[in-house]
Design a protein around this motif. Structure first.
Motif, PDB file in Angstrom:
ATOM      1  N   ASP A 242      10.512 -14.633  -7.164  1.00  0.00           N
ATOM      2  CA  ASP A 242       9.828 -14.647  -5.872  1.00  0.00           C
ATOM      3  C   ASP A 242      10.744 -15.153  -4.758  1.00  0.00           C
ATOM      4  N   ARG A 243      11.530 -16.153  -5.065  1.00  0.00           N
ATOM      5  CA  ARG A 243      12.424 -16.742  -4.061  1.00  0.00           C
ATOM      6  C   ARG A 243      13.620 -15.836  -3.757  1.00  0.00           C
ATOM      7  N   MET A 244      13.932 -14.933  -4.673  1.00  0.00           N
ATOM      8  CA  MET A 244      15.113 -14.080  -4.527  1.00  0.00           C
ATOM      9  C   MET A 244      14.828 -12.784  -3.779  1.00  0.00           C
ATOM     10  N   ARG A 245      13.593 -12.387  -3.692  1.00  0.00           N
ATOM     11  CA  ARG A 245      13.300 -11.069  -3.145  1.00  0.00           C
ATOM     12  C   ARG A 245      13.147 -11.113  -1.626  1.00  0.00           C
ATOM     13  N   MET A 246      13.143  -9.922  -1.022  1.00  0.00           N
ATOM     14  CA  MET A 246      12.920  -9.822   0.410  1.00  0.00           C
ATOM     15  C   MET A 246      11.436 -10.056   0.700  1.00  0.00           C
ATOM     16  N   PRO A 247      11.097 -10.683   1.835  1.00  0.00           N
ATOM     17  CA  PRO A 247       9.681 -10.878   2.178  1.00  0.00           C
ATOM     18  C   PRO A 247       9.024  -9.559   2.595  1.00  0.00           C
ATOM     19  N   PHE A 248       7.720  -9.490   2.425  1.00  0.00           N
ATOM     20  CA  PHE A 248       6.903  -8.349   2.876  1.00  0.00           C
ATOM     21  C   PHE A 248       7.350  -7.024   2.248  1.00  0.00           C
ATOM     22  N   ASP A 249       7.781  -7.058   0.984  1.00  0.00           N
ATOM     23  CA  ASP A 249       8.325  -5.848   0.374  1.00  0.00           C
ATOM     24  C   ASP A 249       7.260  -4.877  -0.124  1.00  0.00           C
ATOM     25  N   VAL A 250       6.011  -5.327  -0.233  1.00  0.00           N
ATOM     26  CA  VAL A 250       4.908  -4.419  -0.577  1.00  0.00           C
ATOM     27  C   VAL A 250       4.028  -4.300   0.665  1.00  0.00           C
ATOM     28  N   ASN A 251       3.986  -3.115   1.239  1.00  0.00           N
ATOM     29  CA  ASN A 251       3.341  -2.971   2.544  1.00  0.00           C
ATOM     30  C   ASN A 251       1.817  -3.017   2.468  1.00  0.00           C
ATOM     31  N   THR A 252       1.198  -3.122   3.615  1.00  0.00           N
ATOM     32  CA  THR A 252      -0.260  -3.279   3.716  1.00  0.00           C
ATOM     33  C   THR A 252      -1.017  -2.130   3.069  1.00  0.00           C
ATOM     34  N   MET A 253      -0.601  -0.898   3.343  1.00  0.00           N
ATOM     35  CA  MET A 253      -1.299   0.266   2.793  1.00  0.00           C
ATOM     36  C   MET A 253      -1.162   0.321   1.272  1.00  0.00           C
ATOM     37  N   ALA A 254       0.020  -0.017   0.788  1.00  0.00           N
ATOM     38  CA  ALA A 254       0.249  -0.011  -0.656  1.00  0.00           C
ATOM     39  C   ALA A 254      -0.630  -1.042  -1.353  1.00  0.00           C
ATOM     40  N   GLN A 255      -0.727  -2.236  -0.781  1.00  0.00           N
ATOM     41  CA  GLN A 255      -1.570  -3.265  -1.381  1.00  0.00           C
ATOM     42  C   GLN A 255      -3.035  -2.833  -1.417  1.00  0.00           C
ATOM     43  N   ALA A 256      -3.506  -2.264  -0.311  1.00  0.00           N
ATOM     44  CA  ALA A 256      -4.906  -1.827  -0.251  1.00  0.00           C
ATOM     45  C   ALA A 256      -5.182  -0.734  -1.277  1.00  0.00           C
ATOM     46  N   ALA A 257      -4.240   0.194  -1.422  1.00  0.00           N
ATOM     47  CA  ALA A 257      -4.417   1.295  -2.368  1.00  0.00           C
ATOM     48  C   ALA A 257      -4.468   0.791  -3.806  1.00  0.00           C
ATOM     49  N   VAL A 258      -3.604  -0.160  -4.138  1.00  0.00           N
ATOM     50  CA  VAL A 258      -3.606  -0.712  -5.497  1.00  0.00           C
ATOM     51  C   VAL A 258      -4.906  -1.451  -5.774  1.00  0.00           C
ATOM     52  N   LEU A 259      -5.356  -2.249  -4.831  1.00  0.00           N
ATOM     53  CA  LEU A 259      -6.603  -2.995  -5.025  1.00  0.00           C
ATOM     54  C   LEU A 259      -7.766  -2.051  -5.279  1.00  0.00           C
ATOM     55  N   ALA A 260      -7.817  -0.948  -4.548  1.00  0.00           N
ATOM     56  CA  ALA A 260      -8.883   0.041  -4.774  1.00  0.00           C
ATOM     57  C   ALA A 260      -8.719   0.710  -6.140  1.00  0.00           C
ATOM     58  N   SER A 261      -7.485   1.008  -6.505  1.00  0.00           N
ATOM     59  CA  SER A 261      -7.220   1.693  -7.776  1.00  0.00           C
ATOM     60  C   SER A 261      -7.630   0.864  -8.977  1.00  0.00           C
ATOM     61  N   LEU A 262      -7.416  -0.432  -8.886  1.00  0.00           N
ATOM     62  CA  LEU A 262      -7.702  -1.312 -10.024  1.00  0.00           C
ATOM     63  C   LEU A 262      -9.196  -1.495 -10.272  1.00  0.00           C
ATOM     64  N   LYS A 263     -10.020  -1.085  -9.321  1.00  0.00           N
ATOM     65  CA  LYS A 263     -11.468  -1.241  -9.469  1.00  0.00           C
ATOM     66  C   LYS A 263     -12.123  -0.073 -10.191  1.00  0.00           C
ATOM     67  N   ASN A 264     -11.351   0.965 -10.499  1.00  0.00           N
ATOM     68  CA  ASN A 264     -11.940   2.169 -11.081  1.00  0.00           C
ATOM     69  C   ASN A 264     -11.080   2.668 -12.232  1.00  0.00           C
ATOM     70  N   ASP A 265     -11.527   2.399 -13.460  1.00  0.00           N
ATOM     71  CA  ASP A 265     -10.785   2.850 -14.638  1.00  0.00           C
ATOM     72  C   ASP A 265     -11.090   4.292 -15.012  1.00  0.00           C
ATOM     73  N   ARG A 266     -12.153   4.838 -14.466  1.00  0.00           N
ATOM     74  CA  ARG A 266     -12.570   6.180 -14.859  1.00  0.00           C
ATOM     75  C   ARG A 266     -11.484   7.217 -14.550  1.00  0.00           C
ATOM     76  N   PHE A 267     -10.893   7.110 -13.358  1.00  0.00           N
ATOM     77  CA  PHE A 267      -9.838   8.047 -12.980  1.00  0.00           C
ATOM     78  C   PHE A 267      -8.663   7.960 -13.952  1.00  0.00           C
ATOM     79  N   ILE A 268      -8.264   6.747 -14.315  1.00  0.00           N
ATOM     80  CA  ILE A 268      -7.141   6.551 -15.232  1.00  0.00           C
ATOM     81  C   ILE A 268      -7.455   7.168 -16.590  1.00  0.00           C
ATOM     82  N   ASP A 269      -8.667   6.935 -17.088  1.00  0.00           N
ATOM     83  CA  ASP A 269      -9.069   7.504 -18.380  1.00  0.00           C
ATOM     84  C   ASP A 269      -9.070   9.029 -18.335  1.00  0.00           C
ATOM     85  N   GLN A 270      -9.566   9.589 -17.245  1.00  0.00           N
ATOM     86  CA  GLN A 270      -9.599  11.049 -17.101  1.00  0.00           C
ATOM     87  C   GLN A 270      -8.185  11.626 -17.097  1.00  0.00           C
TER      88      GLN A 270
END
Length: 359
Positions: A242-270
């Protein structure tokens, strides 16, 4: 510094359209999810557009909690990153100094050798046995001066894997000065009953501090263009990375998309089920064409064309189909094909059959 080889990516769809005048191009080169981004993720991305003028949360607190909760670990064991490539780079920064020895496999994901060149590491290369991992062969090459072992599991480009018993055997024989990095970009697609339960292995041996796992949202989660991956490891190692990496390396849209993706396993199973069915269909068609291939635990298949593959690859491009060729001597007869939609695979088989018959 050693000469740094170029990373060769799959051809861009728009480039091929312009070059050949195609209105439609099928891309089966980069192991992307052919079913695209699910609607609920698209809605989340649109909803969060209003927030892009703000920097994202530097600590990724919500993202860490969501990932940790999904796999049964604590947030302190998780580090998100700009794709797993960034996380692997951080591991190299943490472990590797000039002349450090890194054990890699041949063939495997080409980026590892690029990192070896960037960080002036010495490559200890272990050739796969008939494209399969051999744990005893790995152990024969282990010594106290090996700083890092990188295992792509399932392996890219072969689709083969190191099983549960062999992975445990490897972990138990690691010395404290050697780190094991398991790159599990494609693990969601694995259907073998003995595919490693890597998180459980990590939990059992987490105090050793030398087991690290990377995973991505670029493949089955269909977020390749947003560049999100994560690593999981001992909390002290995570804190240092964590201390070695650049700050803000995962952008806002990417974080929001992942959070939504993790709430729905059905798509992954399909997607996993569709991949398995289409992979079996693809095998049957390759058998019909009498082409040799390596059975895969992933969303791609490595195919032996029995001749130099570059000419066939170019002919497929001219017909609007992108696959992945290889330029190393050991793989120059092979192409790697993403397991796409059934219609895409049918089109590929049709064109491939026509090319093979005419040549």
């Amino acid at each position: 510094m050693l000469p740094i080889p170029e990373y060769i990516a799959g051809k861009d769809i728009n480039d091929i359209k312009r070059l050949y005048g195609h209105k439609k191009v099928i891309k089966l080169a980069s192991n992307e999810n052919p079913f695209g981004v699910p609607s609920y993720v698209k809605k989340t991305i649109k909803k969060n557009i209003k927030n892009v003028f703000r920097y994202p949360d530097k600590e990724y607190k919500e993202l860490r909690r969501a990932i940790a909760g999904k796999i049964g670990l604590g947030p302190e064991n998780i580090i998100p990153g700009n794709g797993t490539d960034e996380i692997i780079d951080l591991v190299y920064k943490y472990r590797i100094k000039p002349s450090s020895r890194v054990l890699l496999f041949d063939p495997s994901y080409s980026l590892y050798r690029i990192y070896n060149s960037i960080y002036s590491a010495e490559t200890v290369s272990v050739k796969l046995d008939n494209y399969q991992y051999n744990v005893d062969k790995i152990l024969d090459h282990l010594s106290e001066d090996i700083s890092l072992v990188v295992i792509c599991n399932p392996n890219n480009p072969t689709g083969t894997y190191l099983n549960q018993a062999d992975m445990v055997k490897l972990v138990e024989n690691l010395n404290k000065d050697t780190m094991l990095l398991m790159d599990e970009a494609y693990f969601h697609y694995a259907t073998a009953s003995d595919f490693p339960a890597s998180v459980q292995i990590f939990k059992k041996y987490r105090d050793k501090k030398n087991i690290f796992i990377t995973r991505t949202f670029s493949k089955i989660y269909a977020l390749a263009g947003l560049r999100v991956g994560y690593g999981l490891g001992n909390k002290d190692v995570i804190d240092l990375l964590d201390r070695m990496r650049m700050p803000f390396d995962v952008n806002t849209m990417a974080q929001a998309a992942v959070l939504a993706s993790l709430k729905n396993d059905r798509f992954i199973d399909q997607c996993k089920n569709a991949n398995q069915l289409n992979r079996e269909f693809f095998y049957s068609e390759l058998d019909r064409l009498d082409l040799q291939y390596i059975k895969s635990q992933s969303n791609f298949v490595l195919i032996d064309l029995g001749r130099k593959a570059e000419e066939i690859y170019e002919k497929l491009l001219s017909r609007g189909i992108i696959v992945r060729p290889f330029y190393e001597k050991t793989l120059d007869h092979f192409i790697r094909v993403t397991v796409g939609k059934r219609t895409e695979l049918r089109k590929l088989i049709k064109e491939l059959e026509n090319i093979l018959r005419s040549s």
